[in-house]
Structure formats: C-alpha cells, structure tokens
Design a protein around this motif. Structure first.
Motif, PDB file in Angstrom:
ATOM      1  N   ASP A 198      27.992  17.386 -10.894  1.00 27.58           N
ATOM      2  CA  ASP A 198      28.497  18.749 -10.718  1.00 27.58           C
ATOM      3  C   ASP A 198      29.040  18.905  -9.296  1.00 27.58           C
ATOM      4  O   ASP A 198      28.279  18.824  -8.333  1.00 27.58           O
ATOM      5  CB  ASP A 198      27.349  19.740 -10.994  1.00 27.58           C
ATOM      6  CG  ASP A 198      27.740  21.195 -10.764  1.00 27.58           C
ATOM      7  OD1 ASP A 198      28.917  21.466 -10.464  1.00 27.58           O
ATOM      8  OD2 ASP A 198      26.841  22.059 -10.890  1.00 27.58           O
ATOM      9  N   GLU A 254      29.301  26.487  -3.233  1.00 29.48           N
ATOM     10  CA  GLU A 254      29.814  26.875  -4.553  1.00 29.48           C
ATOM     11  C   GLU A 254      28.682  27.375  -5.436  1.00 29.48           C
ATOM     12  O   GLU A 254      28.862  28.264  -6.252  1.00 29.48           O
ATOM     13  CB  GLU A 254      30.524  25.678  -5.217  1.00 29.48           C
ATOM     14  CG  GLU A 254      31.289  26.036  -6.491  1.00 29.48           C
ATOM     15  CD  GLU A 254      30.439  26.047  -7.744  1.00 29.48           C
ATOM     16  OE1 GLU A 254      30.935  26.543  -8.771  1.00 29.48           O
ATOM     17  OE2 GLU A 254      29.283  25.574  -7.722  1.00 29.48           O
ATOM     18  N   GLU A 255      27.490  26.768  -5.285  1.00 24.07           N
ATOM     19  CA  GLU A 255      26.439  27.016  -6.282  1.00 24.07           C
ATOM     20  C   GLU A 255      25.845  28.417  -6.201  1.00 24.07           C
ATOM     21  O   GLU A 255      25.434  28.975  -7.209  1.00 24.07           O
ATOM     22  CB  GLU A 255      25.332  25.962  -6.167  1.00 24.07           C
ATOM     23  CG  GLU A 255      25.776  24.541  -6.544  1.00 24.07           C
ATOM     24  CD  GLU A 255      26.063  24.377  -8.044  1.00 24.07           C
ATOM     25  OE1 GLU A 255      25.941  25.351  -8.801  1.00 24.07           O
ATOM     26  OE2 GLU A 255      26.434  23.251  -8.431  1.00 24.07           O
ATOM     27  N   GLN A 306      29.913  20.540 -18.306  1.00 24.74           N
ATOM     28  CA  GLN A 306      28.623  21.237 -18.187  1.00 24.74           C
ATOM     29  C   GLN A 306      28.203  21.927 -19.475  1.00 24.74           C
ATOM     30  O   GLN A 306      27.336  22.809 -19.453  1.00 24.74           O
ATOM     31  CB  GLN A 306      28.627  22.266 -17.041  1.00 24.74           C
ATOM     32  CG  GLN A 306      29.102  21.708 -15.708  1.00 24.74           C
ATOM     33  CD  GLN A 306      28.905  22.669 -14.568  1.00 24.74           C
ATOM     34  OE1 GLN A 306      29.793  23.462 -14.283  1.00 24.74           O
ATOM     35  NE2 GLN A 306      27.779  22.619 -13.897  1.00 24.74           N
ATOM     36  N   HIS A 332      23.217  21.088 -14.353  1.00 23.27           N
ATOM     37  CA  HIS A 332      22.300  21.819 -13.470  1.00 23.27           C
ATOM     38  C   HIS A 332      20.877  21.300 -13.679  1.00 23.27           C
ATOM     39  O   HIS A 332      19.915  22.047 -13.471  1.00 23.27           O
ATOM     40  CB  HIS A 332      22.360  23.332 -13.700  1.00 23.27           C
ATOM     41  CG  HIS A 332      23.536  23.980 -13.015  1.00 23.27           C
ATOM     42  ND1 HIS A 332      23.749  25.338 -12.999  1.00 23.27           N
ATOM     43  CD2 HIS A 332      24.548  23.446 -12.291  1.00 23.27           C
ATOM     44  CE1 HIS A 332      24.846  25.621 -12.317  1.00 23.27           C
ATOM     45  NE2 HIS A 332      25.358  24.466 -11.883  1.00 23.27           N
TER      46      HIS A 332
HETATM   47 MN    MN Z   1      26.975  24.107 -10.550  1.00 22.49          MN
END
Ligand code: MN
Ligand code: GLV
Ligand code: MN
Length: 413
Positions: free
Chosen positions: A96, A130-131, A195, A384
């Motif tokens: 990711d 980003e997360e 994802q 994730h």
């Molecule tokens: Mn992510």
C-alpha cells in the motif's frame, strides 16, 4: 506507440520493494511505518538516495512532500507526474503506497537505462501522511499541495501522544523550505494495489478506476459519569462506553438503511479511564462513511448525528461531534482513464474499469490536474493488514502500464 516494446525491470522493482519492506518490518510479515516516525524518515532517506543515484533533482516542500524530477527537452511544458506514499497503517502491508513510489522510481530508472529523452519533464512524488492514521486527516501532503487543506491547521494536528504534525515533520528533517503548492501538471498517474477483492475475483490484472468514492470522517466524544462499579446500581448510570457502543451499532447499520453501496466504519476507539472496575466516563471514537453518492453520504451523516444525540440523551450522557474531514467523490480524467484501459489492453493484460473505495492522493490531484490510477490485484482482497500481498508479476505488469502511460504523455506536445 514509439516505445511500445519498452518494459520495466521487474526484478529490480521487486528488490526495491523488498528493501523498503525491511524498514518497519513486523513479525507478521507486514510493515509498521507511521507518518513522520523514525521508520518514515529512514524510508524517505533511502528514496532520496535512490533518486539522487539516478541523477534526479530532488526537492522537498514545507509539507515534507518529496519530488524527484527528470527534465524534459521542453522543460517549461507542464510535467507528467506520478506518486503515492511511503507511510503505512499500524501493522500495515508491504505494498500500500510504496508500490506507487517504487513503481515511479522504476519508470525513471528504465528511461535512464534506455537513454530515452522526453519532451516533458517526469516527476515522481512521495506525498506526506497519506494514511491519516497517526495524524488525521489523510492525504495531508497532497491536500496542502493542491490548496485544498490549510497547512497551519495540518501542522497543529496532534497524534495520540499529543505530538504535533509540524514538530514531528521538523524532527525527522523533512520540513523543506519550498512552499507547498502545485506546479503545472499535464497528467498525474498513481499506481496502487486495489486493496479489495474485485480484480482477483474477475481474473483481471489491471484495474482502471474512474474515480474515488466520497469520504466523511468525524471524531465523536461521549461523556458520562465515572463511579465505582460495585456499589453503583445499574439504574441511573451515565455509562459513556455503553452509549458509544449503541452509537457504533447505528453506524454499522447505516449502509443498509441508506443504500447506494455505502460503507460505514468505526475503526478507532479510546475508553477512559479504562479500568475494569470504574464506570467509563469518556469515550472517543472515529467514524468513516464512504459512498460514490454524495447526497446519500450527507443524509447518512445527518441521520448518524441525530442518532448520537438521541442515544446520549437517553443514557444521560453528552456527546460532542467533530466533523474532521470530508471530500465528495472524485472523478478522474476520462482521457487518461481511457489511456490506462487502452495501454493495458495493448500490453495484453486483462483490464477492468472500476471505482476506488480506498482514498488516494490521486483524489486531491484530480482537483488540479488530469488524473488517473492503475490498480493491480490484492491477494484475497486483503489490505491495511500484515498479510497484504500482490504477485510480483502483477507488480511488474502494473509498472509497465505506468511506464507506457507516462511515456505517451511525456512525448506528446
Ligand atoms: Mn492505506
Ligand atoms: C486510505 O488508505 C484510506 O482509504 O483510508
Ligand atoms: Mn495507499
């Protein structure tokens, strides 16, 4: 296609991903590399070193966004950019974000190996935070760069230990002295794992999202009255955790009530004082609501707030709701989405038009530049999590689509 036989070096891409996965590696085979942590710094240092090794000019802005630029023959033309993120979720995966950063680096390495000159400059970017897991909101670096988030608001955001974003950015040495603001971009591509389960289920190798769902994030604070659990009768209690539990179930029920392929999640919760023999008096939890249909999300959000208030009243608690962040659904550029679809087909990869349920920096980029994404399958649809995985050959295929798409854009006037 002038360079239609050009391909990336899949082995080298794999080795770069493997080396990056060692920074913050977890026992379960994943990566724990939270934004602005020591591990984030180490991975940034390595990325900058690799950019410099291939002779790229590296710039870092005052949001810590990193850009490696390969000049074009007509350098004043808007450039072709790709990017993604180095940070991960807590005990997150090895693909990711970093796939898009290493994929972009591999594109530039391939152009260098083959001494290809492009008309437009090509830029690879790492976007900060980003997360949104250590510091909310997500996509902070690209949000500020595109002018959609306020830099000073982001600098003041705190993590659970009370550490400020701006101070942590400085501490790891990545608060650059260039103002974070957009350059003219001819095309932006973001290469990422899907994802989700769709590509694998449909036996596809490439996904071409037409955009990203809208997202709403809020923080809910419930307050009640703490007391000794033994002598305090059940009747008349103001138990903040019980109120929060009821609220959480109303969030879980929202998608079915609202329809429109909505998803709604409470993923984070903090209970105070968190002792088995004290009635909880404070709870903080987060809400994440996503849908392509912005009106439905808005109605869902109104419904959720009404439910929260009614539950709090019934249980003699109070509730404070912070509407932390929201974006409406973000459609991509039709011409570039078609370019991804056509390029994948020309390369012989089965490709599917789809939508992204995950947020990406490409969402903010799409507000200031023509944007598209390239997805590759996630094994078992898992992401994730530490077991997040994608076949190496699919990583290579996606990078070839990225290479060809960027090159086509970079050689056109
Ligand atoms: Mn992510
Ligand atoms: C980002 O990873 C998100 O979709 O929440
Ligand atoms: Mn990501």
């Amino acid at each position: 296609m002038e360079y239609q036989n050009l391909r990336v070096n899949g082995r080298r891409l794999q080795e770069s991903l493997e080396e990056m996965a060692r920074i913050g590696a977890t026992e379960g085979g994943g990566v724990h590399r939270l934004a602005l942590s020591e591990e984030d710094k180490q991975a940034r240092d390595l990325f900058v070193k690799w950019l410099q090794e291939i002779g790229l000019k590296v710039t870092i802005d005052d949001m810590g966004n990193i850009f490696g630029r390969r000049p074009g023959k007509k350098d004043d033309l808007p450039s072709v950019m790709c990017g993604s993120h180095i940070d991960t979720q807590p005990k997150g995966g090895r693909f990711d974000g970093i796939l898009g950063v290493m994929g972009g680096l591999e594109v530039l390495r391939t152009l260098n190996d083959n001494e290809i000159e492009t008309l437009r400059s090509i830029v690879v970017a790492n976007w900060t935070n980003e997360e949104g897991t250590r510091f909310s909101p997500p996509m902070a670096g690209s949000g500020v760069w595109t002018g959609k988030l306020d830099k000073h608001w982001i600098y003041d955001r705190t993590d659970m230990q009370g550490k400020k974003f701006g101070e942590e950015l400085e501490r790891i040495g990545y608060k650059g002295n260039i103002l974070s603001k957009p350059d003219p971009i001819y095309a932006y591509f973001e290469y990422h794992i899907e994802q989700g389960p769709v590509l694998e289920k449909e036996n596809m190798i490439i996904g071409a999202p037409e955009g990203i769902v809208g997202m709403r994030w809020c923080d809910v604070y419930v307050s009640g009255t703490a007391n000794q659990v033994g002598p305090t009768p059940m009747e008349g209690r103001n138990d903040a955790l019980c109120a929060a539990a009821e609220m959480i179930l109303t969030i879980n029920a929202l998608p079915q009530k609202m329809g429109g392929n909505m998803v709604a999640t409470v993923g984070e919760i903090h209970n105070f004082p968190n002792s088995r023999n004290i009635i909880p008096d404070h709870v903080h939890f987060t809400v994440d609501i996503r849908s392509w249909d912005d009106d439905r999300s808005q109605s869902a959000w109104i419904d959720a707030k009404e439910n929260f208030q009614a539950i709090a009243n019934r249980r003699g608690c109070s509730v404070r709701i912070e509407e932390t962040w929201q974006v409406d659904h973000m459609p991509f550029d039709q011409r570039l989405v078609t370019r991804v679809l056509d390029t994948a087909q020309q390369l012989g990869y089965p490709v599917l038009k789809m939508r992204s349920g995950a947020g990406h920096d490409a969402g903010y980029l799409s507000m200031v530049a023509p944007t598209a994404m390239i997805f590759v399958p996630s094994i078992g649809g898992r992401s994730h999590v530490e077991v997040e995985n994608t076949k190496w050959e699919d990583c290579e295929s996606g990078a070839n689509v990225l290479l060809q798409c960027m090159l086509q854009c970079a050689i056109e006037a």
